[in-house]
Design a protein around this motif. Structure first.
Motif, PDB file in Angstrom:
ATOM      1  N   GLY A  10       2.501  -5.735 -14.614  1.00 14.84           N
ATOM      2  CA  GLY A  10       3.228  -4.504 -14.353  1.00 14.84           C
ATOM      3  C   GLY A  10       3.911  -4.514 -12.997  1.00 14.84           C
ATOM      4  O   GLY A  10       3.366  -5.017 -12.030  1.00 14.84           O
ATOM      5  N   ALA A  11       5.121  -3.933 -12.934  1.00 15.21           N
ATOM      6  CA  ALA A  11       5.881  -3.910 -11.686  1.00 15.21           C
ATOM      7  C   ALA A  11       5.486  -2.711 -10.844  1.00 15.21           C
ATOM      8  O   ALA A  11       6.240  -2.260 -10.001  1.00 15.21           O
ATOM      9  CB  ALA A  11       7.367  -3.896 -11.981  1.00 15.21           C
ATOM     10  N   ASP A  12       4.332  -2.185 -11.047  1.00 17.12           N
ATOM     11  CA  ASP A  12       3.906  -0.989 -10.338  1.00 17.12           C
ATOM     12  C   ASP A  12       2.396  -0.941 -10.406  1.00 17.12           C
ATOM     13  O   ASP A  12       1.783  -1.617 -11.201  1.00 17.12           O
ATOM     14  CB  ASP A  12       4.514   0.241 -11.028  1.00 17.12           C
ATOM     15  CG  ASP A  12       4.206   1.487 -10.250  1.00 17.12           C
ATOM     16  OD1 ASP A  12       3.162   2.092 -10.523  1.00 17.12           O
ATOM     17  OD2 ASP A  12       4.997   1.833  -9.370  1.00 17.12           O
ATOM     18  N   HIS A  13       1.798  -0.109  -9.542  1.00 15.47           N
ATOM     19  CA  HIS A  13       0.340  -0.092  -9.505  1.00 15.47           C
ATOM     20  C   HIS A  13      -0.251   0.911 -10.481  1.00 15.47           C
ATOM     21  O   HIS A  13      -1.426   0.873 -10.751  1.00 15.47           O
ATOM     22  CB  HIS A  13      -0.154   0.262  -8.105  1.00 15.47           C
ATOM     23  CG  HIS A  13       0.694  -0.335  -7.036  1.00 15.47           C
ATOM     24  ND1 HIS A  13       1.056  -1.654  -7.053  1.00 15.47           N
ATOM     25  CD2 HIS A  13       1.263   0.182  -5.943  1.00 15.47           C
ATOM     26  CE1 HIS A  13       1.809  -1.901  -5.997  1.00 15.47           C
ATOM     27  NE2 HIS A  13       1.956  -0.806  -5.307  1.00 15.47           N
ATOM     28  N   TRP A  14       0.573   1.826 -10.970  1.00 19.76           N
ATOM     29  CA  TRP A  14       0.012   2.912 -11.768  1.00 19.76           C
ATOM     30  C   TRP A  14       0.023   2.605 -13.246  1.00 19.76           C
ATOM     31  O   TRP A  14      -0.639   3.264 -14.019  1.00 19.76           O
ATOM     32  CB  TRP A  14       0.764   4.209 -11.506  1.00 19.76           C
ATOM     33  CG  TRP A  14       0.512   4.729 -10.146  1.00 19.76           C
ATOM     34  CD1 TRP A  14       1.181   4.372  -9.021  1.00 19.76           C
ATOM     35  CD2 TRP A  14      -0.502   5.635  -9.749  1.00 19.76           C
ATOM     36  NE1 TRP A  14       0.650   5.023  -7.952  1.00 19.76           N
ATOM     37  CE2 TRP A  14      -0.382   5.813  -8.364  1.00 19.76           C
ATOM     38  CE3 TRP A  14      -1.493   6.332 -10.437  1.00 19.76           C
ATOM     39  CZ2 TRP A  14      -1.223   6.644  -7.654  1.00 19.76           C
ATOM     40  CZ3 TRP A  14      -2.313   7.169  -9.729  1.00 19.76           C
ATOM     41  CH2 TRP A  14      -2.177   7.316  -8.344  1.00 19.76           C
ATOM     42  N   TRP A  15       0.820   1.646 -13.654  1.00 21.45           N
ATOM     43  CA  TRP A  15       0.881   1.317 -15.061  1.00 21.45           C
ATOM     44  C   TRP A  15       0.303  -0.062 -15.282  1.00 21.45           C
ATOM     45  O   TRP A  15       0.494  -0.951 -14.457  1.00 21.45           O
ATOM     46  CB  TRP A  15       2.318   1.343 -15.577  1.00 21.45           C
ATOM     47  CG  TRP A  15       2.811   2.705 -15.751  1.00 21.45           C
ATOM     48  CD1 TRP A  15       2.770   3.444 -16.883  1.00 21.45           C
ATOM     49  CD2 TRP A  15       3.374   3.533 -14.740  1.00 21.45           C
ATOM     50  NE1 TRP A  15       3.277   4.683 -16.639  1.00 21.45           N
ATOM     51  CE2 TRP A  15       3.652   4.769 -15.341  1.00 21.45           C
ATOM     52  CE3 TRP A  15       3.665   3.353 -13.403  1.00 21.45           C
ATOM     53  CZ2 TRP A  15       4.222   5.812 -14.648  1.00 21.45           C
ATOM     54  CZ3 TRP A  15       4.213   4.390 -12.715  1.00 21.45           C
ATOM     55  CH2 TRP A  15       4.494   5.604 -13.332  1.00 21.45           C
ATOM     56  N   GLN A  16      -0.402  -0.218 -16.382  1.00 24.14           N
ATOM     57  CA  GLN A  16      -0.965  -1.524 -16.717  1.00 24.14           C
ATOM     58  C   GLN A  16      -0.105  -2.117 -17.820  1.00 24.14           C
ATOM     59  O   GLN A  16      -0.267  -1.802 -18.980  1.00 24.14           O
ATOM     60  CB  GLN A  16      -2.412  -1.365 -17.192  1.00 24.14           C
ATOM     61  CG  GLN A  16      -3.251  -0.560 -16.248  1.00 24.14           C
ATOM     62  CD  GLN A  16      -3.926  -1.422 -15.223  1.00 24.14           C
ATOM     63  OE1 GLN A  16      -4.438  -2.477 -15.546  1.00 24.14           O
ATOM     64  NE2 GLN A  16      -3.921  -0.995 -13.983  1.00 24.14           N
ATOM     65  N   LEU A  39       8.424  -8.392  -8.314  1.00 21.91           N
ATOM     66  CA  LEU A  39       7.514  -7.316  -8.720  1.00 21.91           C
ATOM     67  C   LEU A  39       6.544  -7.709  -9.836  1.00 21.91           C
ATOM     68  O   LEU A  39       5.354  -7.471  -9.693  1.00 21.91           O
ATOM     69  CB  LEU A  39       8.330  -6.085  -9.147  1.00 21.91           C
ATOM     70  CG  LEU A  39       8.860  -5.209  -8.025  1.00 21.91           C
ATOM     71  CD1 LEU A  39       9.602  -4.036  -8.608  1.00 21.91           C
ATOM     72  CD2 LEU A  39       7.731  -4.702  -7.159  1.00 21.91           C
ATOM     73  N   THR A  69       9.435  -0.219 -15.028  1.00 21.44           N
ATOM     74  CA  THR A  69       8.119   0.270 -15.443  1.00 21.44           C
ATOM     75  C   THR A  69       8.274   1.375 -16.460  1.00 21.44           C
ATOM     76  O   THR A  69       8.375   1.113 -17.645  1.00 21.44           O
ATOM     77  CB  THR A  69       7.308   0.768 -14.238  1.00 21.44           C
ATOM     78  OG1 THR A  69       8.087   1.720 -13.538  1.00 21.44           O
ATOM     79  CG2 THR A  69       6.963  -0.352 -13.314  1.00 21.44           C
TER      80      THR A  69
END
Lengths: 269, 191
Positions: free
Chosen positions: A102-108, B36, B84
């Motif tokens: 994931g390109a973010d910490h909140w989404w898996q 990312l 995302t």
């Protein structure tokens, strides 16, 4: 004569030293400095390579080949496992490699290297040896993005395989999932296998999810069980994407099948 | 004045300073975007990787005005949304980060060395994750059928994410800030 003798007594030491220096230098020169090189060799011994260059290159080449064999054996093993797993599945799926997270910490999320060109569409279900991994949420021509079951927004309708107790499996962000039961006193115990239920609209039925690790029956509003996922989500390398038509609209009723007799009406994850 | 303009306009398009500068800027953003989804060894802490876009926004905003910073935050936020999920949006957190960074420069006690930038990135990573967590909490409170977990879990997870992201991003910030800032300095003195 006397003068010479007096000079000798005064300069004997110096003359001797000079003579020694010149003669030893001459000797060294006559030997082409062999002694010097011997000394050099002795001093620099700790810095010298142990083996000759050719030997070293040969050795490292052999090492490289051995390591390559180890890597190929491992890859072969992984693919054989996947192939054996693929053969046990009823439908045909698309094999895909995990190429990103994931390109973010909140989404898996995981990013897979198969996309619409290979027939992948949003809603398709992703599994790996071990069981359910997630579902495809977005596709491009050659990649697709799957939402993992461990994502906080992920819901999977599930049942305990042994006692048919229904519940919903929710992600907990850090590769953990919990199962919320619909009943107050569910017939479940640690070690029970959890599979997707036929009430799940987003996943096909009877796909293994994991095992119950611990139970918390006092949890409000619903008793909860921590599930140990059977597929290793953090270290996944290969997965299989299965075509599946999710029932996203809630208005269409799903008919209970023969094995799901107890039908809690609110079980619509 | 005029001869300079004439010589630059006579240059072929790909050699003009502003073209080269935009190419370098866009390439750096693209590089961050491609970083990312990767999880290279040494870039991961509790499953969290550095927030490259945030580092880029901070590097951009340190010497620029609030409006420029806000626009950069908007653009990069949209790009991250694309990678995302658009809901809740990243634009808000990156705009807040850009504007705050641009305002910070007017105060005297922060200089433009690498340590201060690392500190700014640390604080801004916490701010960015907090803005996201606030959005998720609002969604949880207001939306009737919210998919998100209860508030306590959101904020527990927020602590973990904000801390790991802040540590990692601030450690990796100089790697991006230093070359980018050197480039922009050179461009501004040339142009």
């Amino acid at each position: 004569m006397f003068a010479l003798r007096r000079w000798w007594t005064r300069h004997a030491l110096t003359t001797g030293m000079v003579a020694l220096a010149v003669s030893s230098a001459w000797v060294l020169r006559a030997n082409d400095g062999a002694l010097l090189y011997e000394a050099y060799h002795w001093v620099t011994r700790p810095l010298q390579p142990g083996m000759s260059r050719e030997q070293q290159f040969e050795n490292s080449y052999i090492l490289e080949l051995q390591q390559r064999i180890v890597e190929l054996e491992n890859q072969n093993q992984a693919l054989q496992d996947l192939s054996a797993y693929e053969n046990t599945l009823p439908g045909d799926g698309v094999r895909a490699a995990v190429i990103g997270r994931g390109a973010d910490h909140w989404w898996q999320h995981i990013v897979l290297n198969r996309g619409s060109r290979q027939g992948v569409a949003p809603g398709h279900v992703v599994t790996a040896p071990g069981g359910v991994v997630g579902r495809v949420v977005a596709v491009s021509a050659n990649t697709s993005r799957a939402l993992l079951v461990s994502d906080p927004t992920s819901r999977v309708g599930a049942k305990v395989s042994r006692s048919r107790v229904m519940g919903v499996v929710r992600g907990q962000s850090n590769n953990r999932v919990v199962m919320e039961f619909f009943e107050k006193l569910p017939d479940a115990k640690a070690g029970d296998v959890v599979v997707t239920s036929s009430y799940s609209r987003l996943y096909p039925r009877d796909v293994p999810i994991g095992r119950i690790e611990s139970l918390d029956l006092t949890k409000s509003p619903a008793p909860e069980a921590t599930i140990q996922l059977s597929s290793p989500l953090p270290i996944l390398e290969w997965v299989i994407i299965h075509p599946f038509e999710p029932l996203e609209s809630v208005d269409i009723p799903t008919l209970p099948t023969s094995e799901d007799q107890v039908a809690p009406s609110e079980a619509r994850p | 004045m005029t001869p300079v303009v004439r010589t630059t306009s006579r240059l072929p398009l790909f050699k003009r300073p502003w073209v080269i500068n935009s190419v370098v800027t866009v390439a750096s953003v693209l590089f961050c975007l491609l970083l990312l989804p990767t999880r290279l060894p040494g870039m991961e802490l509790l499953g969290v990787s550095p927030h490259w876009l945030l580092i880029w926004v901070v590097a951009w905003s340190v010497k620029r005005s609030q409006w420029q910073a806000a626009i950069a935050g908007l653009v990069l936020g949209l790009l991250q949304d694309a990678m995302t999920s658009p809901h809740p949006t990243h634009t808000l957190s990156l705009i807040v980060v850009g504007v705050l960074t641009a305002r910070l420069q007017k105060q005297r006690y922060l200089q433009e060395d690498i340590v201060s930038v690392a500190l700014i990135v640390f604080a801004m990573a916490v701010v960015a994750e907090t803005v996201l967590a606030l959005q998720i909490s609002l969604d949880q409170l207001l939306a009737a059928e919210s998919l998100y977990p209860p508030l306590t879990k959101i904020w527990l997870y927020h602590q973990q994410v904000a801390l790991s992201s802040a540590i990692l991003s601030s450690l990796w910030a100089p790697a991006l800030y230093y070359p980018l800032n050197r480039w922009w300095d050179r461009y501004s003195t040339e142009g």
